[in-house]
Design a protein around this motif. Structure first.
Motif, PDB file in Angstrom:
ATOM      1  N   ALA A 165       0.866  -1.184   0.000  1.00  0.00           N
ATOM      2  CA  ALA A 165       0.000   0.000   0.000  1.00  0.00           C
ATOM      3  C   ALA A 165       0.901   1.232   0.000  1.00  0.00           C
ATOM      4  O   ALA A 165       1.441   1.602   1.040  1.00  0.00           O
ATOM      5  N   VAL A 166       1.097   1.841  -1.168  1.00  0.00           N
ATOM      6  CA  VAL A 166       2.030   2.955  -1.312  1.00  0.00           C
ATOM      7  C   VAL A 166       1.334   4.130  -1.982  1.00  0.00           C
ATOM      8  O   VAL A 166       0.556   3.957  -2.920  1.00  0.00           O
ATOM      9  N   TRP A 167       1.620   5.331  -1.482  1.00  0.00           N
ATOM     10  CA  TRP A 167       1.068   6.563  -2.043  1.00  0.00           C
ATOM     11  C   TRP A 167       2.220   7.439  -2.535  1.00  0.00           C
ATOM     12  O   TRP A 167       3.331   7.382  -1.980  1.00  0.00           O
ATOM     13  N   ILE A 168       1.970   8.262  -3.556  1.00  0.00           N
ATOM     14  CA  ILE A 168       3.008   9.141  -4.087  1.00  0.00           C
ATOM     15  C   ILE A 168       2.481  10.567  -4.200  1.00  0.00           C
ATOM     16  O   ILE A 168       1.276  10.795  -4.364  1.00  0.00           O
ATOM     17  N   ASP A 169       3.382  11.526  -4.096  1.00  0.00           N
ATOM     18  CA  ASP A 169       3.006  12.930  -4.196  1.00  0.00           C
ATOM     19  C   ASP A 169       4.215  13.738  -4.652  1.00  0.00           C
ATOM     20  O   ASP A 169       5.356  13.261  -4.629  1.00  0.00           O
ATOM     21  N   ASN A 170       3.944  14.983  -5.070  1.00  0.00           N
ATOM     22  CA  ASN A 170       4.981  15.939  -5.451  1.00  0.00           C
ATOM     23  C   ASN A 170       6.002  15.337  -6.418  1.00  0.00           C
ATOM     24  O   ASN A 170       7.197  15.246  -6.125  1.00  0.00           O
ATOM     25  N   VAL A 171       5.524  14.925  -7.581  1.00  0.00           N
ATOM     26  CA  VAL A 171       6.401  14.350  -8.603  1.00  0.00           C
ATOM     27  C   VAL A 171       7.021  15.485  -9.415  1.00  0.00           C
ATOM     28  O   VAL A 171       6.308  16.236 -10.082  1.00  0.00           O
ATOM     29  N   SER A 172       8.349  15.617  -9.351  1.00  0.00           N
ATOM     30  CA  SER A 172       9.058  16.683 -10.057  1.00  0.00           C
ATOM     31  C   SER A 172       9.899  16.101 -11.187  1.00  0.00           C
ATOM     32  O   SER A 172      10.437  14.990 -11.069  1.00  0.00           O
ATOM     33  N   TYR A 173      10.043  16.855 -12.282  1.00  0.00           N
ATOM     34  CA  TYR A 173      10.925  16.428 -13.373  1.00  0.00           C
ATOM     35  C   TYR A 173      11.424  17.650 -14.129  1.00  0.00           C
ATOM     36  O   TYR A 173      10.759  18.682 -14.188  1.00  0.00           O
TER      37      TYR A 173
END
Length: 207
Positions: A165-173
């Motif tokens: 159970a994994v969540w992701i946020d603030n994806v920068s590139y």
């Protein structure tokens, strides 16, 4: 002599310097010009895959991944209350880019396997680098990403080493000119050899 020079120039032009990739764990290592997707502009429940600029986000699970919010309120969630989560748990998240990037980073919440990895691929879908991702301590999340001296990366895969159970946020590139090496035509070495042989034969005749 001119043919030898031409052959040398062709051979020299086919040499490409290899890119270097450095893992980062601090969002401060991302350049100020990078784009950051916080998912605040997406409606709750928007399913994956979803697109943002040149980036497309997908998951290794067939169902369940979507933009989520108050249903799972992680302490320390940066820059807003929405992120990507997966009600069915996830095996991996993948990030595809329509142009080459030289920097990437994101915040992970909830991953618990020591086998979590981040793998980078070029425009030919060849792996160019792979890093281990540390397990986050506490509830603030773990930042992970990379920087490079070339904008050759076209996809990033975060693999959790199992269903998690994994969540992701603030994806920068950081986007840049795609400098992925182009494979040489199979006939190019033969052309160089033929030019050299032709020049040598011409010198023998004159001799």
């Amino acid at each position: 002599m001119r043919l030898f020079l031409l052959a040398g120039l062709i051979a020299a032009g086919t040499t490409a310097s290899a890119a270097t990739y450095t893992q980062i764990t601090d969002p401060g290592d991302i350049s100020a010009g990078a784009l950051t997707e916080t998912f605040e502009g997406f409606t709750l429940g928007t399913p994956l895959p979803l697109s943002s600029g040149i980036m497309s986000v997908a998951t290794g699970n067939a169902v369940g991944a979507a933009v989520v919010g108050s249903s799972y309120d992680h302490p320390g969630t940066p820059a807003g209350s929405r992120w990507i989560g997966n009600s069915a748990d996830a095996v991996s998240y993948s990030f595809e880019f329509s142009a080459g990037i030289s920097q990437f980073g994101l915040v992970l919440f909830g991953h618990q396997y020591a086998g979590t990895t981040m793998e980078l691929f070029d425009a030919l879908d060849q792996s160019v680098a792979s890093f281990s991702v540390a397990i986050a301590g506490g509830g603030a999340g773990q930042y992970t990403g990379f920087t490079s001296d070339m904008a050759a990366v076209r996809s990033v895969v975060i693999d959790f080493g199992g269903v998690d159970a994994v969540w992701i946020d603030n994806v920068s590139y950081l986007e840049g000119t795609d400098t992925s090496p182009v494979p040489l035509p199979a006939t190019l070495p033969l052309l160089v050899a033929a030019l050299g042989a032709s020049a040598l034969a011409g010198r023998r005749k004159r001799g």
